[in-house]
Design an enzyme around this catalytic site. Structure first.
Site: not given
Ligand code: A2P
Length: 325
Positions: A43, A48, A77, A110, A169, A217, A220, A222, A272, A277
Site C-alpha cells: 500500500d 509517503y 494514491k 488519497h 477518506n 491504521s 490504532g 501506534q 512495520s 513484526r
C-alpha cells in the site's frame, strides 16, 4: 479470508504492507524482505515519499524469482495537488515510474481535498503546504470537483495504466454522490479503522454497494504517538481486553487486532519496518476469534479518529480543515 473479494471478481490480499512512515533509507530492504516472507499486497502513495525506494525493493524481490509481477497487488494514491483533469495522468505516471511498474492494481484518490497544484520540479512530493517558505505557510485549495477528478481516474483505467480505482477518506454521502455519476465504480474505499473507530455503518454501506473496504491504521494509535496525535493511554496494543483475547488465543495483541479487522470482512494494511513484526502481522489466518470475542472487541468503539485533517491540519499546517463533519 486470506483475500477480500471485489465486485469485478478479483481479490485483494487481506493483509497488505502499509508503506506510510517507512524511512526512505529502509524502504527498499523492507519491501524486498516483506515480499520474500509472503506479502503480496503493498500500500503505497505519492505522499509517503518512498515510492522510488519501494520500486527498488519490488524489483529486487522480483529478480529473486520469489513471485511474478502479476502475483503482487500494488496500490498507490493520487495526492491532493493533482486533482485537476490536467494533472491526474502525470501523477500516476510519476508513481508508476518511481515504482518501476507499468500498471497499478489500484489507484486511490488519497483525500477528498483538492489543493493548489505544485509542479514536480518545484517540489515532490508536495505534501500539505503550498509554499513552505512563505512567512505564514498554509494549505491552499483548488476549486476542483471530485467529479472532474473521478472522470480523469476513469481515463487511467481505460488507458490501461491502472486496473482499478477507488477513494480514501470518504464517508457515505460522498460515496453515494460519486456512485450517482461514476461510469467506473470505486473498487475500494480505504479509511482509518480499528476497534476505537469501527465505522460500522460505513462498512455496511460499502458491503451493500460491493465496494471493498481497506482499514488503515488497523493497530490504532501506534503510528500517531510520534506525531503528537495520540496519547499513550489510547493504545489498543496495551488494552486489557485485547491482551486477554490474545492470551486466550496464544497470539500477540497485534495479531488479534488484525484478525478482528479481517474477520469483519475488511483488508488491513499495517506498517512495520521490523522483520519480526512483519512476519507476525502476516500470521493471522490460522486462528479464529469467537463471535463473543468479535463482539466484545467491536464494543470498544469510541469513534476515535487519529488521522483527522480537522485536527492535524490546524496543529501542523496552520489551517483549519475539517472534512468529516
Ligand atoms: P514498527 O515499524 O516499528 O513495527 P500503522 O498504524 O501506520 O499501520 O503503523 C503501525 C505501527 O505499529 C508502527 O508504528 C509499527 O512500528 C507498529 N507495529 C507494527 N506491527 C506491530 C506489531 N505486530 N506489534 C507491535 N507494534 C507493531
Amino acid at each position: 479470508m486470506k483475500e477480500m473479494s471485489l465486485a469485478d471478481g478479483s481479490t485483494i490480499p487481506s493483509v497488505g504492507l502499509g508503506l506510510w512512515k517507512i524511512d526512505q533509507g529502509q524502504t527498499a530492504n523492507v519491501v524486498e524482505s516483506a515480499i520474500g516472507m509472503g506479502y503480496r499486497h503493498l500500500d503505497a502513495a505519492c505522499d509517503y515519499g518512498n515510492e522510488a525506494e519501494a520500486g527498488e525493493g519490488i524489483q529486487r524481490a522480483l529478480a529473486t524469482g520469489v513471485c511474478q509481477r502479476e502475483d503482487l497487488w500494488v496500490t498507490s494514491k493520487l495526492w491532493n495537488t493533482y486533482h485537476a483533469k490536467a494533472h491526474v495522468r502525470m501523477a500516476v505516471e510519476r508513481s508508476l515510474a518511481d515504482l518501476k511498474l507499468d500498471y497499478l492494481d489500484l489507484y486511490l484518490v488519497h483525500f477528498p481535498i483538492a489543493q493548489r497544484f505544485v509542479p514536480f520540479d518545484h517540489r515532490y512530493p508536495p505534501e500539505w503546504f503550498f509554499d513552505p517558505a512563505a512567512p505564514s505557510p498554509r494549505i491552499e485549495t483548488a476549486p476542483v470537483p471530485i467529479a472532474e477528478t473521478w472522470g480523469a481516474m476513469e481515463s487511467l483505467v481505460t488507458a490501461g495504466l491502472v486496473k482499478r480505482i477507488g477513494v480514501c477518506n470518504f464517508g457515505c454521502s460522498l460515496l453515494r454522490d460519486l456512485l450517482s455519476y461514476a461510469s467506473i465504480r470505486p473498487s475500494v474505499l480505504q479509511v482509518e479503522s480499528h476497534p476505537y473507530l469501527t465505522q460500522e455503518k460505513l462498512l455496511r454501506y460499502c458491503q451493500s454497494e460491493k465496494i471493498g473496504y481497506t482499514a488503515f491504521s488497523p493497530l490504532g494509535a501506534q503510528s500517531y504517538f510520534s506525531l503528537g496525535m495520540a496519547e499513550e493511554s489510547e493504545s489498543l496494543l496495551n488494552h486489557s481486553l485485547i491482551h486477554e483475547v490474545a492470551a486466550g488465543q496464544r497470539r500477540s495483541p497485534a495479531q488479534v487486532l488484525l484478525r478482528w479487522g479481517i474477520q469483519r470482512g475488511t483488508a488491513v494494511v499495517p506498517k512495520s519496518a521490523n522483520q519480526q513484526r512483519l512476519a507476525e502481522n502476516l500470521k493471522v489466518f490460522d486462528f479464529e476469534l469467537t463471535e463473543a470475542e468479535m463482539r466484545s472487541i467491536s464494543g470498544l468503539n469510541r469513534n476515535r479518529r487519529f488521522n483527522d485533517p480537522g485536527d492535524f491540519c490546524e496543529s501542523a499546517f496552520n489551517t483549519f480543515f475539517p472534512i468529516y463533519e
